[in-house]
Design a protein around this motif. Structure first.
Motif, PDB file in Angstrom:
ATOM      1  N   ASP A  60       0.808  -1.219   0.000  1.00 31.32           N
ATOM      2  CA  ASP A  60       0.000   0.000   0.000  1.00 31.32           C
ATOM      3  C   ASP A  60       0.843   1.272   0.000  1.00 31.32           C
ATOM      4  OD1 ASP A  60      -2.309  -1.547   0.117  1.00 31.32           O
ATOM      5  OD2 ASP A  60      -2.248  -1.630   2.310  1.00 31.32           O
ATOM      6  N   GLU A  61       2.153   1.137   0.187  1.00 32.26           N
ATOM      7  CA  GLU A  61       3.027   2.300   0.250  1.00 32.26           C
ATOM      8  C   GLU A  61       3.734   2.548  -1.074  1.00 32.26           C
ATOM      9  OE1 GLU A  61       4.462   2.531   4.897  1.00 32.26           O
ATOM     10  OE2 GLU A  61       5.756   1.553   3.435  1.00 32.26           O
ATOM     11  N   ASN A  62       4.175   3.768  -1.252  1.00 32.12           N
ATOM     12  CA  ASN A  62       5.036   4.112  -2.375  1.00 32.12           C
ATOM     13  C   ASN A  62       6.493   4.066  -1.935  1.00 32.12           C
ATOM     14  OD1 ASN A  62       3.349   4.793  -4.647  1.00 32.12           O
ATOM     15  ND2 ASN A  62       2.681   6.593  -3.505  1.00 32.12           N
ATOM     16  N   PRO A  63       7.413   3.683  -2.824  1.00 33.87           N
ATOM     17  CA  PRO A  63       8.819   3.943  -2.546  1.00 33.87           C
ATOM     18  C   PRO A  63       9.027   5.452  -2.514  1.00 33.87           C
ATOM     19  CG  PRO A  63       8.523   3.178  -4.801  1.00 33.87           C
ATOM     20  CD  PRO A  63       7.203   3.048  -4.136  1.00 33.87           C
ATOM     21  N   LEU A  64       9.920   5.907  -1.635  1.00 33.09           N
ATOM     22  CA  LEU A  64      10.082   7.340  -1.391  1.00 33.09           C
ATOM     23  C   LEU A  64      11.454   7.838  -1.806  1.00 33.09           C
ATOM     24  CD1 LEU A  64       8.475   7.544   2.169  1.00 33.09           C
ATOM     25  CD2 LEU A  64       7.383   8.075  -0.029  1.00 33.09           C
ATOM     26  N   ILE A  65      11.489   9.066  -2.236  1.00 33.62           N
ATOM     27  CA  ILE A  65      12.743   9.660  -2.684  1.00 33.62           C
ATOM     28  C   ILE A  65      12.806  11.108  -2.204  1.00 33.62           C
ATOM     29  CG2 ILE A  65      11.848  10.493  -4.900  1.00 33.62           C
ATOM     30  CD1 ILE A  65      14.515   9.570  -6.158  1.00 33.62           C
ATOM     31  N   TRP A  66      14.030  11.574  -1.957  1.00 33.16           N
ATOM     32  CA  TRP A  66      14.249  12.998  -1.681  1.00 33.16           C
ATOM     33  C   TRP A  66      15.473  13.444  -2.463  1.00 33.16           C
ATOM     34  CZ3 TRP A  66      18.524  15.541   0.322  1.00 33.16           C
ATOM     35  CH2 TRP A  66      18.355  16.914   0.520  1.00 33.16           C
ATOM     36  N   LEU A  67      15.330  14.493  -3.237  1.00 30.38           N
ATOM     37  CA  LEU A  67      16.419  15.025  -4.038  1.00 30.38           C
ATOM     38  C   LEU A  67      16.628  16.502  -3.696  1.00 30.38           C
ATOM     39  CD1 LEU A  67      15.534  13.506  -7.539  1.00 30.38           C
ATOM     40  CD2 LEU A  67      17.160  12.627  -5.848  1.00 30.38           C
ATOM     41  N   ALA A  68      17.837  16.837  -3.347  1.00 31.79           N
ATOM     42  CA  ALA A  68      18.157  18.229  -3.008  1.00 31.79           C
ATOM     43  C   ALA A  68      17.833  19.138  -4.190  1.00 31.79           C
ATOM     44  CB  ALA A  68      19.645  18.351  -2.647  1.00 31.79           C
ATOM     45  N   ASP A  69      17.223  20.268  -3.893  1.00 35.43           N
ATOM     46  CA  ASP A  69      16.883  21.298  -4.882  1.00 35.43           C
ATOM     47  C   ASP A  69      15.776  20.864  -5.839  1.00 35.43           C
ATOM     48  OD1 ASP A  69      18.936  22.928  -3.839  1.00 35.43           O
ATOM     49  OD2 ASP A  69      20.415  21.954  -5.137  1.00 35.43           O
ATOM     50  N   ARG A  70      15.190  19.667  -5.606  1.00 38.43           N
ATOM     51  CA  ARG A  70      14.097  19.224  -6.470  1.00 38.43           C
ATOM     52  C   ARG A  70      12.867  18.815  -5.652  1.00 38.43           C
ATOM     53  NH1 ARG A  70      16.624  15.406 -11.178  1.00 38.43           N
ATOM     54  NH2 ARG A  70      14.508  15.697 -11.994  1.00 38.43           N
ATOM     55  N   SER A  71      13.083  18.145  -4.548  1.00 39.63           N
ATOM     56  CA  SER A  71      11.968  17.729  -3.696  1.00 39.63           C
ATOM     57  C   SER A  71      11.512  18.895  -2.817  1.00 39.63           C
ATOM     58  CB  SER A  71      12.394  16.544  -2.826  1.00 39.63           C
ATOM     59  OG  SER A  71      12.724  15.423  -3.619  1.00 39.63           O
ATOM     60  N   PRO A  72      10.290  18.822  -2.290  1.00 41.59           N
ATOM     61  CA  PRO A  72       9.776  19.930  -1.468  1.00 41.59           C
ATOM     62  C   PRO A  72      10.608  20.153  -0.208  1.00 41.59           C
ATOM     63  CG  PRO A  72       7.997  18.463  -2.158  1.00 41.59           C
ATOM     64  CD  PRO A  72       9.272  17.782  -2.523  1.00 41.59           C
ATOM     65  N   GLY A  73      10.737  21.380   0.185  1.00 40.76           N
ATOM     66  CA  GLY A  73      11.379  21.721   1.433  1.00 40.76           C
ATOM     67  C   GLY A  73      12.889  21.728   1.355  1.00 40.76           C
ATOM     68  N   SER A  74      13.482  22.019   2.506  1.00 34.29           N
ATOM     69  CA  SER A  74      14.937  22.124   2.615  1.00 34.29           C
ATOM     70  C   SER A  74      15.429  21.234   3.742  1.00 34.29           C
ATOM     71  CB  SER A  74      15.338  23.578   2.888  1.00 34.29           C
ATOM     72  OG  SER A  74      16.701  23.683   3.235  1.00 34.29           O
ATOM     73  N   SER A  75      16.492  20.482   3.484  1.00 35.00           N
ATOM     74  CA  SER A  75      17.038  19.594   4.504  1.00 35.00           C
ATOM     75  C   SER A  75      17.653  20.343   5.682  1.00 35.00           C
ATOM     76  CB  SER A  75      18.064  18.645   3.884  1.00 35.00           C
ATOM     77  OG  SER A  75      18.646  17.813   4.861  1.00 35.00           O
ATOM     78  N   PRO A  76      18.486  21.366   5.472  1.00 34.76           N
ATOM     79  CA  PRO A  76      19.132  22.031   6.616  1.00 34.76           C
ATOM     80  C   PRO A  76      18.154  22.646   7.616  1.00 34.76           C
ATOM     81  CG  PRO A  76      20.283  22.575   4.591  1.00 34.76           C
ATOM     82  CD  PRO A  76      19.038  21.855   4.189  1.00 34.76           C
ATOM     83  N   ASP A  77      16.999  23.160   7.148  1.00 36.14           N
ATOM     84  CA  ASP A  77      16.083  23.802   8.098  1.00 36.14           C
ATOM     85  C   ASP A  77      14.985  22.859   8.591  1.00 36.14           C
ATOM     86  OD1 ASP A  77      14.139  23.611   6.121  1.00 36.14           O
ATOM     87  OD2 ASP A  77      14.189  25.737   5.587  1.00 36.14           O
ATOM     88  N   GLY A  78      15.066  21.572   8.191  1.00 35.84           N
ATOM     89  CA  GLY A  78      14.132  20.580   8.695  1.00 35.84           C
ATOM     90  C   GLY A  78      12.812  20.502   7.957  1.00 35.84           C
ATOM     91  N   SER A  79      12.654  21.223   6.860  1.00 32.73           N
ATOM     92  CA  SER A  79      11.368  21.216   6.144  1.00 32.73           C
ATOM     93  C   SER A  79      11.342  20.255   4.968  1.00 32.73           C
ATOM     94  CB  SER A  79      11.050  22.628   5.638  1.00 32.73           C
ATOM     95  OG  SER A  79      12.019  23.059   4.679  1.00 32.73           O
ATOM     96  N   ALA A  80      12.421  19.498   4.749  1.00 31.90           N
ATOM     97  CA  ALA A  80      12.492  18.574   3.611  1.00 31.90           C
ATOM     98  C   ALA A  80      11.395  17.522   3.703  1.00 31.90           C
ATOM     99  CB  ALA A  80      13.856  17.907   3.570  1.00 31.90           C
ATOM    100  N   GLN A  81      10.820  17.178   2.557  1.00 30.53           N
ATOM    101  CA  GLN A  81       9.736  16.205   2.515  1.00 30.53           C
ATOM    102  C   GLN A  81      10.039  15.113   1.490  1.00 30.53           C
ATOM    103  OE1 GLN A  81       5.820  17.966   2.006  1.00 30.53           O
ATOM    104  NE2 GLN A  81       6.543  19.896   2.904  1.00 30.53           N
ATOM    105  N   TRP A  82       9.703  13.890   1.871  1.00 27.51           N
ATOM    106  CA  TRP A  82       9.783  12.785   0.921  1.00 27.51           C
ATOM    107  C   TRP A  82       8.697  12.944  -0.142  1.00 27.51           C
ATOM    108  CZ3 TRP A  82      13.834   9.599   1.264  1.00 27.51           C
ATOM    109  CH2 TRP A  82      14.454   9.416   2.505  1.00 27.51           C
TER     110      TRP A  82
END
Length: 399
Positions: free
Chosen positions: A291-313
């Motif tokens: 029932d789940e999707n495989p998840l990905i996070w790509l810097a400068d492409r995925s929503p949010g920002s990793s350093p400030d904690g807002s990055a989203q899968w």
């Protein structure tokens, strides 16, 4: 490129698991055709004969290898006999597609490599998990440097197989014998195979050294006690050498760390796949359930920002239009109808094409023994209280 024109005449050895190839055989008749089945179970042979009246059936593997109308064998037998059956087939002039793992001892692994090098026949490991759609898509993305330099990958085989360790009368299957006789990461290639292909192992990087730890056991003993009573020897935890959960950590020569987990005896829902990846510019997590999707996070492409904690899968499939592997783009419908996430189709396709095109298959003997050697090396490490052990250089004579 020179291409052979006649279909490869394939014999399946081990008729029960062998049913998985039927989809590919139907779709690829110009490349490969079923010629024979070999199994000790006469009822199973009759089941094949009903569906394929023209095929030959054998209960004797030696007799099968003498057959002139067999070009190749698919070994779908217990893993502890894979290496010697493959060596025997190669010496008889047959190409080999082997189910996992390729070998469970280093001696068998070296003999298998030497036999392939001497006979110059095609040997391929049928590691179907390498061909699952998400795994191939991640491989395609890595080849295009989407994640940046890779630092860490993980894989796990987590599947409650206790019901597969015994027959109805309580006698042990090959899985049960493995748990009884070895304390090791005894089934490593479903976890390691896709990761090794992502990292270019035996191409641009190498497995360098590893260490393994195993937990205490108890789950299998509880299962046997519940089903066969206290009088069955399997009801005693001391009857089993294998711990419930085994963890291996590998470091490659380029400094990438690989984490593997094996657990086929603990009670829990089945994780069909469990993979992860961390790079400098992205990360990946496989789906845990259907029932789940495989998840990905790509810097400068995925929503949010990793350093400030807002990055989203986000779902991996958001990038399928750009990064889906070419093989899946071509064979999507056919692969989705095959077993193990399409992998059973692709291993047959790749094996047949490698023979026809006179080339090394995508998962060759050097890959097969490197991935499979985790079994004997992990046993050494566990026996040495987690001692570090080096990987052999199986490719030293590769041409």
């Amino acid at each position: 490129m020179t291409i052979s024109k006649k279909p490869i005449r394939l014999a399946v050895v081990g008729g029960n698991r062998g049913f998985s190839v039927q989809n590919a055989l139907t779709v690829l008749p110009d490349l490969i055709e079923l010629t024979a089945i070999c199994d000790w179970n006469e009822q199973l042979l009759q089941k094949w004969k009903t569906q394929y009246p023209e095929i030959a059936t054998y209960t004797d593997y030696n007799k099968l290898l003498e057959a002139p109308d067999v070009d190749a064998v698919l070994l779908a037998t217990p893993l502890t006999v894979h290496a010697q059956q493959a060596i025997q087939a190669l010496k008889a002039g047959k190409h080999v597609l082997s189910e996992v793992i390729a070998a469970h001892t280093l001696e068998d692994a070296w003999e298998l490599v030497e036999t392939v090098e001497k006979t110059k026949l095609t040997y391929m490991l049928a590691e179907n998990y390498c061909y699952m759609r998400p795994n191939m898509m991640i491989k395609h993305m890595i080849q295009q440097d989407v994640f940046g330099p890779i630092t860490f990958v993980e894989g796990a085989y987590i599947h409650d197989c206790r019901s597969l360790t015994h027959y109805p009368d309580g006698s042990l299957t090959w899985r049960g014998e493995l748990n009884r006789d070895y304390n090791a990461m005894n089934y490593p290639t479903h976890s390691l195979g896709p990761l090794a292909q992502w990292l270019g192992i035996n191409r641009t990087d190498e497995l360098e050294y590893m260490s393994t730890y195993s937990t205490r056991n108890g789950s299998v003993a509880n299962h046997f006690r519940e089903h066969f009573g206290d009088s069955h020897p399997g009801a005693n935890p001391e009857y089993w050498k294998q711990g419930d959960c085994t963890v291996t950590t590998i470091r490659t020569k380029k400094g990438i760390v690989i984490s593997l987990r094996l657990d086929w005896t603990s009670g829990r829902p089945h994780n069909m796949t469990h993979y992860g990846l961390q790079g400098h510019r992205g990360a990946y997590l496989s789906a845990r359930t259907e029932d789940e999707n495989p998840l990905i996070w790509l810097a400068d492409r995925s929503p949010g920002s990793s350093p400030d904690g807002s990055a989203q899968w986000e779902p991996l499939w958001n990038y399928a239009g750009q990064y889906d592997h070419p093989l899946w783009q071509r064979w999507l419908k056919e692969a989705e109808e095959a077993g193990h996430g399409g992998g059973d189709f692709f291993v047959i396709d790749e094996f047949a094409r490698a023979i026809h095109e006179y080339r090394r298959p995508a998962i060759d003997v050097y890959d097969a023994v490197a991935w499979s050697s985790v079994f004997p090396l992990s046993a050494q490490s566990i026996a040495g209280n987690g001692a570090t052990v080096q990987f052999p250089n199986f490719t030293k004579n590769r041409k």
